[in-house]
Design an enzyme around this catalytic site. Structure first.
Site, PDB file in Angstrom:
ATOM      1  N   ALA A 241       0.872  -1.176   0.000  1.00 51.23           N
ATOM      2  CA  ALA A 241       0.000   0.000   0.000  1.00 51.23           C
ATOM      3  C   ALA A 241       0.907   1.224   0.000  1.00 51.23           C
ATOM      4  O   ALA A 241       2.061   1.147   0.448  1.00 51.23           O
ATOM      5  CB  ALA A 241      -0.888  -0.011   1.234  1.00 51.23           C
TER       6      ALA A 241
ATOM      7  N   GLY B 279       0.166  -4.901   0.849  1.00 46.86           N
ATOM      8  CA  GLY B 279      -1.098  -4.881   0.101  1.00 46.86           C
ATOM      9  C   GLY B 279      -0.980  -5.537  -1.279  1.00 46.86           C
ATOM     10  O   GLY B 279      -1.965  -6.039  -1.815  1.00 46.86           O
TER      11      GLY B 279
ATOM     12  N   GLU C 198      -1.324  -9.126  -0.650  1.00 45.57           N
ATOM     13  CA  GLU C 198      -2.739  -9.353  -0.301  1.00 45.57           C
ATOM     14  C   GLU C 198      -3.608  -9.384  -1.561  1.00 45.57           C
ATOM     15  O   GLU C 198      -4.536 -10.184  -1.668  1.00 45.57           O
ATOM     16  CB  GLU C 198      -3.211  -8.279   0.686  1.00 45.57           C
ATOM     17  CG  GLU C 198      -2.546  -8.461   2.049  1.00 45.57           C
ATOM     18  CD  GLU C 198      -2.891  -7.363   3.040  1.00 45.57           C
ATOM     19  OE1 GLU C 198      -2.629  -6.186   2.741  1.00 45.57           O
ATOM     20  OE2 GLU C 198      -3.428  -7.686   4.112  1.00 45.57           O
TER      21      GLU C 198
ATOM     22  N   GLU D 163       4.188  -5.381   7.103  1.00 46.51           N
ATOM     23  CA  GLU D 163       3.373  -4.427   7.868  1.00 46.51           C
ATOM     24  C   GLU D 163       3.865  -4.215   9.299  1.00 46.51           C
ATOM     25  O   GLU D 163       3.885  -3.084   9.785  1.00 46.51           O
ATOM     26  CB  GLU D 163       1.896  -4.892   7.901  1.00 46.51           C
ATOM     27  CG  GLU D 163       1.134  -4.605   6.619  1.00 46.51           C
ATOM     28  CD  GLU D 163       1.296  -5.674   5.547  1.00 46.51           C
ATOM     29  OE1 GLU D 163       2.202  -6.527   5.671  1.00 46.51           O
ATOM     30  OE2 GLU D 163       0.516  -5.662   4.589  1.00 46.51           O
TER      31      GLU D 163
HETATM   32  N1  DAK Z   1       4.609   3.212  -0.842  1.00 45.24           N
HETATM   33  C1  DAK Z   1       5.025   4.377  -1.395  1.00 45.24           C
HETATM   34  N2  DAK Z   1       6.163   4.489  -2.098  1.00 45.24           N
HETATM   35  C2  DAK Z   1       6.918   3.393  -2.246  1.00 45.24           C
HETATM   36  C3  DAK Z   1       6.530   2.144  -1.688  1.00 45.24           C
HETATM   37  C4  DAK Z   1       5.319   2.081  -0.961  1.00 45.24           C
HETATM   38  N3  DAK Z   1       4.868   0.935  -0.430  1.00 45.24           N
HETATM   39  N4  DAK Z   1       7.514   1.248  -1.990  1.00 45.24           N
HETATM   40  C5  DAK Z   1       8.430   1.908  -2.715  1.00 45.24           C
HETATM   41  N5  DAK Z   1       8.080   3.191  -2.872  1.00 45.24           N
HETATM   42  C6  DAK Z   1       8.817   4.239  -3.571  1.00 45.24           C
HETATM   43  C7  DAK Z   1      10.038   4.680  -2.763  1.00 45.24           C
HETATM   44  O1  DAK Z   1       9.665   5.619  -1.788  1.00 45.24           O
HETATM   45  C8  DAK Z   1      10.907   5.292  -3.857  1.00 45.24           C
HETATM   46  O2  DAK Z   1      10.412   6.567  -4.156  1.00 45.24           O
HETATM   47  P1  DAK Z   1      11.436   7.838  -4.309  1.00 45.24           P
HETATM   48  O3  DAK Z   1      12.192   7.898  -3.059  1.00 45.24           O
HETATM   49  O4  DAK Z   1      12.276   7.467  -5.499  1.00 45.24           O
HETATM   50  O5  DAK Z   1      10.531   8.993  -4.555  1.00 45.24           O
HETATM   51  C9  DAK Z   1      10.604   4.401  -5.065  1.00 45.24           C
HETATM   52  O6  DAK Z   1       9.379   3.742  -4.780  1.00 45.24           O
HETATM   53  C10 DAK Z   1      11.659   3.333  -5.314  1.00 45.24           C
HETATM   54  O7  DAK Z   1      11.848   2.636  -4.098  1.00 45.24           O
HETATM   55  P2  DAK Z   1      13.310   2.400  -3.458  1.00 45.24           P
HETATM   56  O8  DAK Z   1      14.251   3.484  -3.831  1.00 45.24           O
HETATM   57  O9  DAK Z   1      13.096   2.113  -2.027  1.00 45.24           O
HETATM   58  O10 DAK Z   1      13.748   1.080  -4.238  1.00 45.24           O
HETATM   59  P3  DAK Z   1      14.716  -0.052  -3.723  1.00 45.24           P
HETATM   60  O11 DAK Z   1      15.011  -0.909  -4.896  1.00 45.24           O
HETATM   61  O12 DAK Z   1      15.881   0.533  -2.985  1.00 45.24           O
HETATM   62  O13 DAK Z   1      13.869  -0.877  -2.654  1.00 45.24           O
HETATM   63  C11 DAK Z   1      11.865  -1.979  -1.803  1.00 45.24           C
HETATM   64  C12 DAK Z   1      12.721  -1.602  -3.058  1.00 45.24           C
HETATM   65  C13 DAK Z   1      10.568  -2.608  -2.311  1.00 45.24           C
HETATM   66  C14 DAK Z   1      12.631  -2.995  -0.969  1.00 45.24           C
HETATM   67  C15 DAK Z   1      11.617  -0.701  -0.973  1.00 45.24           C
HETATM   68  O14 DAK Z   1      11.095   0.315  -1.846  1.00 45.24           O
HETATM   69  C16 DAK Z   1      10.635  -0.916   0.142  1.00 45.24           C
HETATM   70  O15 DAK Z   1      10.988  -1.449   1.194  1.00 45.24           O
HETATM   71  N6  DAK Z   1       9.418  -0.425  -0.062  1.00 45.24           N
HETATM   72  C17 DAK Z   1       8.395  -0.449   0.983  1.00 45.24           C
HETATM   73  C18 DAK Z   1       7.827  -1.829   1.185  1.00 45.24           C
HETATM   74  C19 DAK Z   1       6.722  -1.770   2.201  1.00 45.24           C
HETATM   75  O16 DAK Z   1       7.007  -1.647   3.410  1.00 45.24           O
HETATM   76  N7  DAK Z   1       5.521  -1.715   1.718  1.00 45.24           N
HETATM   77  C20 DAK Z   1       4.344  -1.410   2.543  1.00 45.24           C
HETATM   78  C21 DAK Z   1       3.895  -2.660   3.242  1.00 45.24           C
HETATM   79  S1  DAK Z   1       2.629  -2.301   4.359  1.00 45.24           S
HETATM   80  C22 DAK Z   1      -4.563  -0.392   4.871  1.00 45.24           C
HETATM   81  C23 DAK Z   1      -4.607  -1.745   4.578  1.00 45.24           C
HETATM   82  C24 DAK Z   1      -3.456  -2.369   4.222  1.00 45.24           C
HETATM   83  C25 DAK Z   1      -2.247  -1.686   4.199  1.00 45.24           C
HETATM   84  C26 DAK Z   1      -2.228  -0.344   4.501  1.00 45.24           C
HETATM   85  C27 DAK Z   1      -3.383   0.299   4.830  1.00 45.24           C
HETATM   86  N8  DAK Z   1      -5.743   0.250   5.203  1.00 45.24           N
HETATM   87  C28 DAK Z   1      -6.976  -0.465   5.306  1.00 45.24           C
HETATM   88  C29 DAK Z   1      -5.790   1.638   5.335  1.00 45.24           C
HETATM   89  C30 DAK Z   1      -1.081  -2.380   3.782  1.00 45.24           C
HETATM   90  C31 DAK Z   1       0.095  -1.931   4.135  1.00 45.24           C
HETATM   91  C32 DAK Z   1       1.266  -2.376   3.450  1.00 45.24           C
HETATM   92  O17 DAK Z   1       1.256  -2.758   2.297  1.00 45.24           O
END
Ligand code: DAK
Length: 260
Positions: free
Chosen positions: A66, A112, A115, A135
């Site tokens: 997400a 997400g 999911e 998460e």
């Molecule tokens: N959201 C927003 N931007 C993201 C992102 C994300 N999930 N994942 C990556 N990006 C963006 C980065 O911020 C970066 O943007 P800039 O800095 O260039 O502007 C760009 O994508 C490239 O990412 P990286 O530079 O980090 O790329 P790397 O190759 O170094 O790393 C990575 C890739 C996938 C390992 C890393 O980007 C990463 O750890 N990303 C986050 C993974 C993550 O934690 N995802 C979220 C999981 S929690 C909800 C229900 C469900 C959820 C939420 C709310 N509600 C009911 C309200 C679910 C939550 C989740 O999914």
């Protein structure tokens, strides 16, 4: 219908939905969730479409979760409400769609994103895919069905390990765990998904929809899946597809199903 964050095309009985936010590694924001919901409904109501394939643009990510920027300052009430509407509008919708949905997982498939993939009926992954539910590393829990669907797919012990460690898993290990059905080279991923779609397209869309309903019923609270199977089995005998399928067999011909 024109979309801002996804690409949609229909060809060869397949609707291909590509999540298209490459700068954010295809992270799901509210707009993407709403557009996906509309596209999946459009696919289900299009009688030309026999299978839907969902993937992410580029070769780095299916969906990296997400959009963290969007949910960073949510309140308790917003979190609960958005989880509820997300379940209803996208994740449950995909799971109960009568048209089969294949997730073609091409890279990071996190939070997400995983999911969404788990709500699909079939998952195929490229060999560079990385899957995880990070998460708890952000102080939340999977909120789009992850705690339930991961447990259904891999069992409680493995699901809790994956959720509690917030770790990432390579495609081959995900296959061993039963999280994905197939793993292939990245350049063959869409080909593999299309091959499965082609095999599905030979069969009765009506019967496939009934089978999806029966399989899902067994996982619903308070519902006896066997009873639903009996009902759906009976229903199949009243369909045009049943008449077409059995007649084609008896005439030694290939059936041409109408989906009615
Ligand atoms: N959201 C927003 N931007 C993201 C992102 C994300 N999930 N994942 C990556 N990006 C963006 C980065 O911020 C970066 O943007 P800039 O800095 O260039 O502007 C760009 O994508 C490239 O990412 P990286 O530079 O980090 O790329 P790397 O190759 O170094 O790393 C990575 C890739 C996938 C390992 C890393 O980007 C990463 O750890 N990303 C986050 C993974 C993550 O934690 N995802 C979220 C999981 S929690 C909800 C229900 C469900 C959820 C939420 C709310 N509600 C009911 C309200 C679910 C939550 C989740 O999914």
């Amino acid at each position: 219908m024109s979309y801002q964050t996804i690409l949609v095309e229909v060809a060869d009985a397949i609707m291909r939905i590509t999540i298209n936010r490459p700068k954010q590694l295809n992270a799901l924001n509210g707009e993407t969730i709403a557009e996906l919901s509309t596209a999946f409904k459009e696919g289900e109501s299009n009688t030309e479409v026999r299978t839907i394939i969902v993937t992410g643009t580029g070769d780095k990510a299916f969906v990296a979760g997400a959009d963290i920027k969007e949910f960073a300052d949510f309140s308790v009430a917003q979190g609960r409400e958005l989880s509820k509407s997300g379940h209803r509008n996208l994740f449950d919708l995909v799971e109960s769609l009568k048209t089969p949905v294949i997730a073609a997982i091409n890279g990071y498939c996190l939070g997400g994103g995983l999911e969404l993939a788990m709500a699909c009926h079939i998952r195929v992954a490229s060999d560079n895919a990385m899957m995880g539910l990070p998460e708890v590393s952000l102080g939340v829990i999977p909120g789009y069905g992850g705690t339930q669907r991961l447990t259904q797919l891999v069992g409680k012990g493995k699901a809790l390990e994956m959720i509690m460690t917030a770790g990432m898993m390579k495609a081959e290990e995900a296959k061993e765990w039963g999280l994905v059905n197939h793993v292939t080279f990245q350049n063959e991923l869409m080909g593999m998904a299309e091959k499965i779609a082609g095999r599905i397209a030979k069969n009765s869309p009506k019967a496939i929809g009934l089978a999806i309903e029966a399989v899902n019923a067994g996982l619903e609270d308070g519902v006896n899946g066997f009873n639903v199977e009996i009902e759906k089995f009976g229903e199949a005998f009243g369909t045009e597809d049943f008449a077409i399928g059995t007649q084609a067999f008896l005439n030694k011909e290939k059936p041409s199903f109408t989906g009615k």
